[in-house]
Motif scaffolding. Structure first.
Motif, PDB file in Angstrom:
ATOM      1  N   SER A  23       0.813  -1.218   0.000  1.00 29.55           N
ATOM      2  CA  SER A  23       0.000   0.000   0.000  1.00 29.55           C
ATOM      3  C   SER A  23       0.849   1.273   0.000  1.00 29.55           C
ATOM      4  CB  SER A  23      -0.936   0.009   1.201  1.00 29.55           C
ATOM      5  OG  SER A  23      -0.184   0.055   2.396  1.00 29.55           O
ATOM      6  N   ASP A  24       2.039   1.232   0.592  1.00 32.34           N
ATOM      7  CA  ASP A  24       2.868   2.437   0.598  1.00 32.34           C
ATOM      8  C   ASP A  24       3.480   2.714  -0.773  1.00 32.34           C
ATOM      9  OD1 ASP A  24       4.552   0.253   0.719  1.00 32.34           O
ATOM     10  OD2 ASP A  24       6.063   1.281   1.930  1.00 32.34           O
ATOM     11  N   GLN A  25       3.408   1.754  -1.685  1.00 36.02           N
ATOM     12  CA  GLN A  25       3.935   1.950  -3.035  1.00 36.02           C
ATOM     13  C   GLN A  25       2.847   2.355  -4.029  1.00 36.02           C
ATOM     14  OE1 GLN A  25       7.189   1.657  -3.924  1.00 36.02           O
ATOM     15  NE2 GLN A  25       7.739   1.224  -1.824  1.00 36.02           N
ATOM     16  N   LEU A  26       1.586   2.271  -3.642  1.00 36.05           N
ATOM     17  CA  LEU A  26       0.496   2.488  -4.586  1.00 36.05           C
ATOM     18  C   LEU A  26       0.496   3.900  -5.172  1.00 36.05           C
ATOM     19  CD1 LEU A  26      -2.015   1.258  -5.900  1.00 36.05           C
ATOM     20  CD2 LEU A  26      -3.337   2.217  -4.024  1.00 36.05           C
ATOM     21  N   PHE A  27       0.523   4.908  -4.328  1.00 34.01           N
ATOM     22  CA  PHE A  27       0.454   6.282  -4.839  1.00 34.01           C
ATOM     23  C   PHE A  27       1.704   6.693  -5.625  1.00 34.01           C
ATOM     24  CE2 PHE A  27      -2.778   6.496  -1.438  1.00 34.01           C
ATOM     25  CZ  PHE A  27      -3.867   6.797  -2.245  1.00 34.01           C
ATOM     26  N   PRO A  28       2.918   6.347  -5.180  1.00 32.08           N
ATOM     27  CA  PRO A  28       4.072   6.655  -6.033  1.00 32.08           C
ATOM     28  C   PRO A  28       4.009   5.958  -7.384  1.00 32.08           C
ATOM     29  CG  PRO A  28       4.816   6.202  -3.810  1.00 32.08           C
ATOM     30  CD  PRO A  28       3.354   5.888  -3.852  1.00 32.08           C
ATOM     31  N   TRP A  29       3.528   4.724  -7.405  1.00 28.99           N
ATOM     32  CA  TRP A  29       3.415   4.006  -8.678  1.00 28.99           C
ATOM     33  C   TRP A  29       2.388   4.653  -9.588  1.00 28.99           C
ATOM     34  CZ3 TRP A  29       3.559  -1.981  -7.643  1.00 28.99           C
ATOM     35  CH2 TRP A  29       4.820  -2.314  -7.163  1.00 28.99           C
ATOM     36  N   LEU A  30       1.287   5.114  -9.007  1.00 22.14           N
ATOM     37  CA  LEU A  30       0.286   5.810  -9.829  1.00 22.14           C
ATOM     38  C   LEU A  30       0.862   7.110 -10.388  1.00 22.14           C
ATOM     39  CD1 LEU A  30      -2.964   5.269  -7.730  1.00 22.14           C
ATOM     40  CD2 LEU A  30      -2.350   4.195  -9.906  1.00 22.14           C
ATOM     41  N   ALA A  31       1.639   7.824  -9.579  1.00 24.72           N
ATOM     42  CA  ALA A  31       2.270   9.060 -10.057  1.00 24.72           C
ATOM     43  C   ALA A  31       3.291   8.763 -11.160  1.00 24.72           C
ATOM     44  CB  ALA A  31       2.939   9.791  -8.894  1.00 24.72           C
ATOM     45  N   ILE A  32       4.061   7.701 -10.984  1.00 19.19           N
ATOM     46  CA  ILE A  32       5.034   7.316 -12.014  1.00 19.19           C
ATOM     47  C   ILE A  32       4.321   6.924 -13.293  1.00 19.19           C
ATOM     48  CG2 ILE A  32       6.695   5.509 -12.639  1.00 19.19           C
ATOM     49  CD1 ILE A  32       7.598   5.544  -9.682  1.00 19.19           C
ATOM     50  N   ALA A  33       3.260   6.124 -13.166  1.00 16.65           N
ATOM     51  CA  ALA A  33       2.528   5.681 -14.351  1.00 16.65           C
ATOM     52  C   ALA A  33       1.906   6.861 -15.082  1.00 16.65           C
ATOM     53  CB  ALA A  33       1.457   4.669 -13.955  1.00 16.65           C
ATOM     54  N   PHE A  34       1.305   7.782 -14.346  1.00 19.46           N
ATOM     55  CA  PHE A  34       0.676   8.942 -14.988  1.00 19.46           C
ATOM     56  C   PHE A  34       1.720   9.829 -15.662  1.00 19.46           C
ATOM     57  CE2 PHE A  34      -1.076  13.290 -14.792  1.00 19.46           C
ATOM     58  CZ  PHE A  34      -2.173  13.088 -15.620  1.00 19.46           C
ATOM     59  N   THR A  35       2.834  10.068 -14.987  1.00 23.36           N
ATOM     60  CA  THR A  35       3.894  10.898 -15.555  1.00 23.36           C
ATOM     61  C   THR A  35       4.489  10.246 -16.803  1.00 23.36           C
ATOM     62  OG1 THR A  35       4.423  11.695 -13.336  1.00 23.36           O
ATOM     63  CG2 THR A  35       6.085  12.030 -15.045  1.00 23.36           C
ATOM     64  N   PHE A  36       4.773   8.962 -16.732  1.00 24.48           N
ATOM     65  CA  PHE A  36       5.331   8.273 -17.895  1.00 24.48           C
ATOM     66  C   PHE A  36       4.335   8.227 -19.037  1.00 24.48           C
ATOM     67  CE2 PHE A  36       9.394   5.858 -17.020  1.00 24.48           C
ATOM     68  CZ  PHE A  36       9.789   6.708 -16.004  1.00 24.48           C
ATOM     69  N   TYR A  37       3.043   8.079 -18.720  1.00 20.80           N
ATOM     70  CA  TYR A  37       2.024   8.110 -19.767  1.00 20.80           C
ATOM     71  C   TYR A  37       2.044   9.458 -20.483  1.00 20.80           C
ATOM     72  CZ  TYR A  37      -2.565   8.812 -21.813  1.00 20.80           C
ATOM     73  OH  TYR A  37      -3.579   9.152 -22.666  1.00 20.80           O
ATOM     74  N   LEU A  38       2.063  10.540 -19.696  1.00 17.61           N
ATOM     75  CA  LEU A  38       2.063  11.878 -20.308  1.00 17.61           C
ATOM     76  C   LEU A  38       3.322  12.120 -21.134  1.00 17.61           C
ATOM     77  CD1 LEU A  38       0.640  14.174 -17.498  1.00 17.61           C
ATOM     78  CD2 LEU A  38      -0.500  13.404 -19.575  1.00 17.61           C
TER      79      LEU A  38
END
Length: 130
Positions: A23-38
């Motif tokens: 759970s402590d990795q969920l939000f950083p991973w979402l931020a990484i995924a969104f940034t890499f997508y953009l």
């Protein structure tokens, strides 16, 4: 007397998870995924395959660096200390400071002695015209 068994929740003391994702990795991973997508999919027009591979690589790197057992990987880059035995007499800090001040005063005295004979020699070489 009859023995009673208590049921214990197996999840007590464990870190919360969303499936295999901590759970402590969920939000950083979402931020990484969104940034890499953009950046990669929208701005640089990479394919979905390459964007997905880059997201997986970045999330894995983040997990490796910040996960619960990151020391397993990062500990390999820290050199083990080289311990040696040495002997040094105890010297209080005040005596060290006093010694340094004494050395500074000696240096100033030596510099002033070097400057004064040089000025006297320079003055004695010139003759006054009468």
């Amino acid at each position: 007397m009859t023995e009673r068994h208590r049921t214990v929740n197996q999840a007590l003391g464990l870190q919360p998870r969303f499936g295999p994702i901590p759970s402590d990795q969920l939000f950083p991973w979402l931020a990484i995924a969104f940034t890499f997508y953009l950046v990669f999919n929208q701005a640089l027009r990479f394919s979905w395959l390459w964007t997905g591979l880059l997201i997986v690589w970045a999330c894995g790197t983040w997990w490796l660096l910040t996960g619960s057992r990151s020391y397993r990987f990062l500990g390999k880059f820290i050199a083990a200390p080289h311990w040696t035995r040495g002997r040094e007499r105890y010297c209080p800090l005040q005596s060290i400071i006093a010694e340094q001040e004494r050395l500074v005063l000696e240096r100033h005295a030596l510099r002033s002695q070097k400057k004064t004979p040089a000025k006297q020699k320079a003055g004695s070489t010139h003759k006054k015209r009468s």
